[in-house]
Design an enzyme around this catalytic site. Sequence first.
Site, PDB file in Angstrom:
ATOM      1  N   HIS A 172       0.751  -1.251  -0.013  1.00  0.00           N
ATOM      2  CA  HIS A 172       0.042  -0.001   0.008  1.00  0.00           C
ATOM      3  C   HIS A 172       1.025   1.278   0.000  1.00  0.00           C
ATOM      4  CE1 HIS A 172      -3.542   2.408   1.210  1.00  0.00           C
ATOM      5  NE2 HIS A 172      -2.747   3.222   1.454  1.00  0.00           N
ATOM      6  N   ASP A 279     -10.240  -3.866  -4.290  1.00  0.00           N
ATOM      7  CA  ASP A 279      -9.703  -3.309  -2.925  1.00  0.00           C
ATOM      8  C   ASP A 279     -11.148  -2.873  -2.259  1.00  0.00           C
ATOM      9  OD1 ASP A 279      -8.723  -2.100  -0.772  1.00  0.00           O
ATOM     10  OD2 ASP A 279      -8.012  -0.168  -1.746  1.00  0.00           O
TER      11      ASP A 279
HETATM   12  O1  DOR Z   1      -9.648   3.278   1.664  1.00  0.00           O
HETATM   13  C1  DOR Z   1      -9.028   2.325   2.071  1.00  0.00           C
HETATM   14  N1  DOR Z   1      -9.502   1.060   2.956  1.00  0.00           N
HETATM   15  N2  DOR Z   1      -7.935   2.033   1.818  1.00  0.00           N
HETATM   16  C2  DOR Z   1      -7.094   0.923   2.624  1.00  0.00           C
HETATM   17  O2  DOR Z   1      -5.905   0.599   2.266  1.00  0.00           O
HETATM   18  C3  DOR Z   1      -7.752  -0.113   3.391  1.00  0.00           C
HETATM   19  C4  DOR Z   1      -9.216  -0.009   3.236  1.00  0.00           C
HETATM   20  C5  DOR Z   1      -9.961  -0.652   4.377  1.00  0.00           C
HETATM   21  O3  DOR Z   1      -9.727  -1.782   4.795  1.00  0.00           O
HETATM   22  O4  DOR Z   1     -11.101  -0.128   4.730  1.00  0.00           O
HETATM   23 ZN    ZN Z   2      -7.161  -2.591   0.537  1.00  0.00          ZN
HETATM   24 ZN    ZN Z   3      -4.340  -0.206   0.259  1.00  0.00          ZN
END
Ligand code: DOR
Ligand code: ZN
Ligand code: ZN
Length: 409
Positions: A172, A279
């Site tokens: 990340h 994601d």
């Molecule tokens: O926006 C995000 N949400 N970025 C991340 O890296 C983790 C993810 C989450 O797990 O909620």
């Molecule tokens: Zn993620």
């Molecule tokens: Zn991420």
Amino acid sequence: MIIRNAKIVSAKGIREVDILIEGERIRKVGKRVSCSGEETVDAAGLYAFFGGMDAHVHFRVPGAEWKEDFYTGTCAALAGGITTVLDMPNTNPPTISVNALGQKKEMARKDSVCDFGFHFGATENNFEEVKKASPSSLKIYMGQSTGGMAISESAIRRHFLEFEKEKPICIHAEDEKLAHELGERNAFVSSSAVCKAIAWAGECKRRVHLCHASTNTEIILAKSYAKASVEAAPHHLFLSQKDEARLGVCREVRPPLRGEEDRATLWGALAQVDIIASDHAPHTLSEKKEGACGFPGVQTMLPLMLDSAKKGRITLEEVARLLCSNPPKIFGIEGKGEIKEGNFADIVLVNMEKKWKVKGEKMFSKCGWTPYEGMELFGVIEKVFLRGETAFEEGEVIAKRGSGKLVMH
Ligand code: DOR
Ligand code: ZN
Ligand code: ZN
């Protein structure tokens, strides 16, 4: 079982052939495959893809089951033409020990309706646990996000040196120090982290996988190194800062949405991208109001790409490369990715002439909303087979809880 008359899409092309399935596997692919007494599925007018793989989901088990669990998350996956998901470690407790991984596997086995695997999490000092677990993939947060798993640069360096070199470290990429200095998470913050990660990976001659590249610059930097693979997320392809007003309290995601120009150049760079992964990061609406970062996306990812293919923005072959055949290659998952003899019979039948409307309340995810609300998309997922069994049909999940299998850990 035999699937006849489908147009089979792979990264290499489209051809009309029959698919003979025996048990969990594809037995034969060819013109007019003959067989007697087999159940026949007439897929005339439909396209067939190998089941999609989403290598980046957050299914929230254990510890935040009100946002999502393995049942609802994998139902959403199937409805979106995804038959394999890889879950991230930022749960509670996080997946940073052999024990925690073992517990997660058990929970996923009970509830999943598609196949699943796990990324292991890196911490400031879990070097021994990483060695013991010997996972197929290690996730490192260079910047802070849900779960608070960002680690120091010295810990990153040691993980880069110690984790098996031919296995991917998933990054990340947000430079936490720079983000603090600048007081925002702009494109500099991501590009800076990519630079560091690539420099360090190069020093160690190790593999690295860049998660959710949000700009063309990140892709150029990562692709300057031969052992890097690059992932893009649908929200950076389909949404930009222009959508933030409409999204309102739901707009936060890390890395954040970029400008319209960045979004356009990201499309231009797709040929350099190895995989698209969602994601999928579900949070409830009340949590979004409190600033939680992340969008749901596992159910809408393939449909958004299919619609783009319909509109001529990308070819169906490219969609197959980015969502179906490349992800299992990058994460070393055998028997998946292509409709060919010997592989598992994970098959998605798509009607490219029909369209549907995205509605948050109708999604399988528990979070109940989607950033793509109201969009009309060409490409309806008619039917999904998981290892030879009908798993999703006419909008409904047929697969039984627990029918998904572990494919990576
Ligand atoms: O926006 C995000 N949400 N970025 C991340 O890296 C983790 C993810 C989450 O797990 O909620
Ligand atoms: Zn993620
Ligand atoms: Zn991420």
